[in-house]
Write a protein that holds these residues in place. Structure first.
Motif, PDB file in Angstrom:
ATOM      1  N   CYS A   1     -29.978 -11.086  20.639  1.00 18.08           N
ATOM      2  CA  CYS A   1     -30.490 -12.455  20.530  1.00 18.08           C
ATOM      3  C   CYS A   1     -29.408 -13.408  20.052  1.00 18.08           C
TER       4      CYS A   1
ATOM      5  N   CYS B   1     -27.782 -16.700  21.731  1.00 23.21           N
ATOM      6  CA  CYS B   1     -27.703 -17.989  21.036  1.00 23.21           C
ATOM      7  C   CYS B   1     -26.284 -18.545  21.090  1.00 23.21           C
TER       8      CYS B   1
ATOM      9  N   PRO C   1     -36.353 -15.120  23.410  1.00 16.07           N
ATOM     10  CA  PRO C   1     -35.471 -14.697  22.331  1.00 16.07           C
ATOM     11  C   PRO C   1     -36.214 -14.020  21.201  1.00 16.07           C
TER      12      PRO C   1
ATOM     13  N   MET D   1     -36.277 -10.111  21.675  1.00 16.60           N
ATOM     14  CA  MET D   1     -35.020  -9.403  21.891  1.00 16.60           C
ATOM     15  C   MET D   1     -34.556  -8.711  20.620  1.00 16.60           C
TER      16      MET D   1
END
Length: 286
Positions: free
Chosen positions: A12, A16, A4, A7
């Motif tokens: 990202c 999440c 992550p 990204m």
């Protein structure tokens, strides 16, 4: 597995959100099982501010899973804060977690209990996930991408006439005579508007989701916490509603007070009726 940290930011946060949805469902299933079992119950700030072993177990599950996946992120959790961790919102990506919202409901098996996971970056709320543990309803929203209930887009009520409004609130943990007088006085003012009615369901996050879905026109409360508001604020805003401070100014996530409504007109009216109740701030030491 995708890293992550490497990204693009938007991509990202979308990932999440996907992770948060999976964890909320898992945590919700744990709550569903726990509600059937004998509960160990204690109190925190007041005799009515309840906590159970399940609250702590669910929060541990959520935070440990997220920390393994996103080790650089920060966390604000209800039970962590109750145990003495400072409740500070920084610019870092921060998860704001209520493992069991409606603990008193949970203790009594009253079916209004939710897992709430909010996410903020640079102090801006980015997304929210709320899972209704008893019926499996999932509320989600991401800033700029809309709000949804089980995949169906949400839309707030656009009612502007207070006399046609249904208002939701919560009592709060303080029950001293002066606080109760102010609380009842605020309710009396709204009932005298008149409004269609006032409801108390025992879960701030689910009450706020009812604003997002258009089932009620407004919600107000003194005494809730940032983890009660974070996820729901994104959901209401993305459903077309407004979430503000009880003074009428912008929402202050740490202020322990909120007014949310489908229309600005209803929100402004509620603000004008309220006599404040002081609960301090989440980001100040007790």
């Amino acid at each position: 597995m995708t890293n992550p940290e490497s990204m693009e930011e938007g991509e990202c946060w979308a990932e999440c959100l996907d992770v948060a949805v999976r964890i909320a469902r898992t945590a919700g299933q744990l709550v569903q099982e726990a509600v059937k079992q004998e509960k160990s119950v204690s109190s925190k700030s007041t005799p009515t501010d309840l906590v159970t072993e399940a609250d702590q177990q669910v929060e541990d599950l959520i935070i440990s899973t997220l920390r393994e996946r996103f080790p650089s992120h920060r966390f604000i959790g209800e039970e962590s804060s109750a145990a003495g961790e400072k409740c500070v919102l920084t610019d870092n990506p921060t998860w704001i977690i209520d493992p069991i919202d409606g603990t008193c409901n949970f203790v009594h098996s009253f079916p209004m209990v939710a897992v709430s996971i909010g996410f903020a970056v640079k102090k801006e709320l980015e997304f929210g996930v709320i899972y209704h543990c008893f019926d499996g309803t999932l509320y989600t929203a991401r800033r700029g991408h809309g709000a949804f209930c089980n995949g169906v887009r949400l839309q707030v009520s656009k009612e502007k006439d207070m006399s046609k409004a249904l208002i939701l609130t919560e009592i709060g943990a303080k029950r001293d005579p002066n606080t109760l007088d102010i609380f009842l006085g605020n309710m009396k003012k709204l009932l005298s508007a008149p409004v269609h009615g006032v409801r108390i369901i025992g879960s701030s996050t689910l009450a706020l989701c009812h604003i997002a879905s258009g089932a009620a026109e407004a919600y107000y409360q003194y005494g809730l916490h940032c983890w009660d508001i974070a996820a729901a604020a994104v959901i209401i805003r993305e459903a077309g509603g407004c979430v503000i401070d009880t003074t009428g100014g912008p929402l202050d996530l740490m202020s322990r007070r909120v007014v949310a409504a489908g229309s600005q007109e209803i929100a402004d009216y509620v603000v004008q009726q309220l006599q404040p109740i002081s609960y301090g701030r989440d980001d100040h030491d007790p």
